[in-house]
Design a protein around this motif. Structure first.
Motif, PDB file in Angstrom:
ATOM      1  N   ASP A  35      22.031  62.102  37.943  1.00  0.00           N
ATOM      2  CA  ASP A  35      21.071  61.660  37.254  1.00  0.00           C
ATOM      3  C   ASP A  35      20.242  63.088  36.604  1.00  0.00           C
ATOM      4  N   TYR A  36      19.884  62.894  35.226  1.00  0.00           N
ATOM      5  CA  TYR A  36      19.229  64.105  34.865  1.00  0.00           C
ATOM      6  C   TYR A  36      18.103  64.142  35.235  1.00  0.00           C
ATOM      7  N   GLU A  37      17.266  62.999  35.494  1.00  0.00           N
ATOM      8  CA  GLU A  37      15.955  63.185  35.888  1.00  0.00           C
ATOM      9  C   GLU A  37      15.841  63.890  37.281  1.00  0.00           C
ATOM     10  N   LYS A  38      16.987  64.042  38.081  1.00  0.00           N
ATOM     11  CA  LYS A  38      16.666  64.681  39.179  1.00  0.00           C
ATOM     12  C   LYS A  38      17.013  66.125  39.161  1.00  0.00           C
ATOM     13  N   PHE A  39      17.464  66.449  37.873  1.00  0.00           N
ATOM     14  CA  PHE A  39      17.630  68.012  37.604  1.00  0.00           C
ATOM     15  C   PHE A  39      16.111  68.640  37.372  1.00  0.00           C
ATOM     16  N   ILE A  40      15.121  67.748  37.289  1.00  0.00           N
ATOM     17  CA  ILE A  40      13.636  68.365  37.037  1.00  0.00           C
ATOM     18  C   ILE A  40      13.253  68.421  38.289  1.00  0.00           C
ATOM     19  N   ASP A  41      12.910  69.666  38.634  1.00  0.00           N
ATOM     20  CA  ASP A  41      12.083  70.041  39.969  1.00  0.00           C
ATOM     21  C   ASP A  41      10.824  69.213  40.085  1.00  0.00           C
ATOM     22  N   GLU A  42      10.839  68.681  41.408  1.00  0.00           N
ATOM     23  CA  GLU A  42       9.707  67.735  41.821  1.00  0.00           C
ATOM     24  C   GLU A  42       8.394  68.626  41.857  1.00  0.00           C
ATOM     25  N   ASP A  43       8.355  70.026  41.943  1.00  0.00           N
ATOM     26  CA  ASP A  43       7.322  70.781  42.196  1.00  0.00           C
ATOM     27  C   ASP A  43       6.798  71.298  40.590  1.00  0.00           C
ATOM     28  N   ASN A  44       7.709  70.834  39.509  1.00  0.00           N
ATOM     29  CA  ASN A  44       7.443  71.346  38.080  1.00  0.00           C
ATOM     30  C   ASN A  44       6.195  70.743  37.669  1.00  0.00           C
ATOM     31  N   PRO A  45       5.402  71.505  37.373  1.00  0.00           N
ATOM     32  CA  PRO A  45       3.734  70.998  37.061  1.00  0.00           C
ATOM     33  C   PRO A  45       3.801  70.350  35.559  1.00  0.00           C
ATOM     34  N   HIS A  46       4.647  70.523  34.822  1.00  0.00           N
ATOM     35  CA  HIS A  46       4.915  69.697  33.776  1.00  0.00           C
ATOM     36  C   HIS A  46       6.051  68.467  33.789  1.00  0.00           C
ATOM     37  N   ARG A  47       6.129  67.822  35.067  1.00  0.00           N
ATOM     38  CA  ARG A  47       7.321  67.030  35.240  1.00  0.00           C
ATOM     39  C   ARG A  47       7.146  65.884  34.578  1.00  0.00           C
ATOM     40  N   GLU A  48       6.233  65.440  34.456  1.00  0.00           N
ATOM     41  CA  GLU A  48       5.741  63.986  33.900  1.00  0.00           C
ATOM     42  C   GLU A  48       6.081  64.012  32.297  1.00  0.00           C
ATOM     43  N   GLN A  49       5.510  65.141  31.768  1.00  0.00           N
ATOM     44  CA  GLN A  49       5.347  65.545  30.236  1.00  0.00           C
ATOM     45  C   GLN A  49       7.020  65.755  29.948  1.00  0.00           C
ATOM     46  N   ILE A  50       7.925  66.455  30.920  1.00  0.00           N
ATOM     47  CA  ILE A  50       9.231  66.748  30.626  1.00  0.00           C
ATOM     48  C   ILE A  50       9.964  65.429  30.551  1.00  0.00           C
ATOM     49  N   LEU A  51       9.688  64.739  31.542  1.00  0.00           N
ATOM     50  CA  LEU A  51      10.379  63.198  31.597  1.00  0.00           C
ATOM     51  C   LEU A  51      10.073  62.680  30.341  1.00  0.00           C
ATOM     52  N   GLU A  52       8.998  62.535  29.763  1.00  0.00           N
ATOM     53  CA  GLU A  52       8.658  61.736  28.650  1.00  0.00           C
ATOM     54  C   GLU A  52       9.376  62.404  27.332  1.00  0.00           C
ATOM     55  N   ASP A  53       9.447  63.606  27.516  1.00  0.00           N
ATOM     56  CA  ASP A  53      10.064  64.245  26.111  1.00  0.00           C
ATOM     57  C   ASP A  53      11.467  64.239  26.182  1.00  0.00           C
ATOM     58  N   ALA A  54      11.894  64.320  27.581  1.00  0.00           N
ATOM     59  CA  ALA A  54      13.643  64.282  27.678  1.00  0.00           C
ATOM     60  C   ALA A  54      14.039  62.822  27.302  1.00  0.00           C
ATOM     61  N   ALA A  55      13.311  61.711  27.889  1.00  0.00           N
ATOM     62  CA  ALA A  55      13.500  60.460  27.328  1.00  0.00           C
ATOM     63  C   ALA A  55      13.797  60.226  25.790  1.00  0.00           C
ATOM     64  N   ASP A  56      12.707  60.828  25.087  1.00  0.00           N
ATOM     65  CA  ASP A  56      12.577  60.779  23.625  1.00  0.00           C
ATOM     66  C   ASP A  56      14.041  61.426  23.038  1.00  0.00           C
ATOM     67  N   PHE A  57      14.282  62.625  23.624  1.00  0.00           N
ATOM     68  CA  PHE A  57      15.436  63.566  23.346  1.00  0.00           C
ATOM     69  C   PHE A  57      16.844  62.622  23.567  1.00  0.00           C
ATOM     70  N   ALA A  58      16.607  62.071  24.688  1.00  0.00           N
ATOM     71  CA  ALA A  58      17.838  61.210  25.109  1.00  0.00           C
ATOM     72  C   ALA A  58      17.973  59.829  23.992  1.00  0.00           C
ATOM     73  N   ALA A  59      16.994  59.361  23.730  1.00  0.00           N
ATOM     74  CA  ALA A  59      17.340  58.083  22.895  1.00  0.00           C
ATOM     75  C   ALA A  59      17.508  58.608  21.584  1.00  0.00           C
ATOM     76  N   TYR A  60      17.210  59.925  21.022  1.00  0.00           N
ATOM     77  CA  TYR A  60      17.506  60.146  19.514  1.00  0.00           C
ATOM     78  C   TYR A  60      18.659  61.030  19.494  1.00  0.00           C
ATOM     79  N   GLY A  61      19.197  61.399  20.696  1.00  0.00           N
ATOM     80  CA  GLY A  61      20.230  62.280  20.666  1.00  0.00           C
ATOM     81  C   GLY A  61      20.205  63.550  20.176  1.00  0.00           C
TER      82      GLY A  61
END
Length: 178
Positions: free
Chosen positions: A150-176
């Motif tokens: 799961d690409y979500e689990k590539f994102i480090d738990e201690d990354n201070p921007h984790r939630e924003q990265i997840l949100e942006d990554a979901a957009d990138f994934a949706a739009y290819g």
């Protein structure tokens, strides 16, 4: 639901050309780990992967499934097998060599920087050590044996921007977008 991206064959081919031109005779094992660590680094920094292949939790660590097929000269699923064969020589599997330099227009500056960093990291490790390190990665450990990671689990738990990265990554994934 797992975070998934659409594989970009052109970027995958160019990433392999880039790696093999800078690490002559690299094995499929080390190329797979370079791609994994580069994807992870890029995702944590820029909210998108480089090639977006499906990584599989194999016994010796993460393997990019489509690019691994390319490394084994199995091009039946390739959209442009001639482009893959023109970029990398896989006739001496598990070793690979570049047939040409990478087309730099396919790889961003950040893509190349993450690939360079991953190559430097992996070059200094032996097979067993690098395999063990990948087994400590949450994405590998949480995946079923030989199952997709799961690409979500590539994102480090201690990354201070984790939630924003997840949100942006979901957009990138949706739009290819890569």
């Amino acid at each position: 639901m797992a975070l998934r991206f659409q594989f970009n064959e052109r970027k995958g081919t160019e990433a392999l050309a880039y790696i093999t031109s800078r690490w002559p005779g690299i094995s499929a094992f080390f190329a797979s780990k370079v791609l994994f660590y580069a994807e992870k680094k890029h995702l944590n920094a820029y909210a998108r992967p480089i090639v977006a292949d499906t990584f599989v939790a194999m016994p010796n660590g993460p393997v990019p499934s489509t690019l691994y097929d390319f490394m084994r000269n199995r091009l039946g699923m390739a959209g442009d097998p001639e482009a893959v064969q023109g970029a990398i020589d896989c006739s001496q599997y598990p070793r690979m060599a570049a047939r040409r330099d990478a087309d730099m227009s396919a790889l961003s500056d950040t893509d190349r920087a993450c690939l360079d960093e991953a190559m430097e990291f992996c070059r200094s490790k032996g097979f067993g050590h690098l395999s063990s390190l990948t087994h400590q990665e949450r994405a590998w450990a949480d995946a079923s044996s030989n199952g997709p990671m799961d690409y979500e689990k590539f994102i480090d738990e201690d990354n201070p921007h984790r939630e924003q990265i997840l949100e942006d990554a979901a957009d990138f994934a949706a739009y290819g977008v890569l």
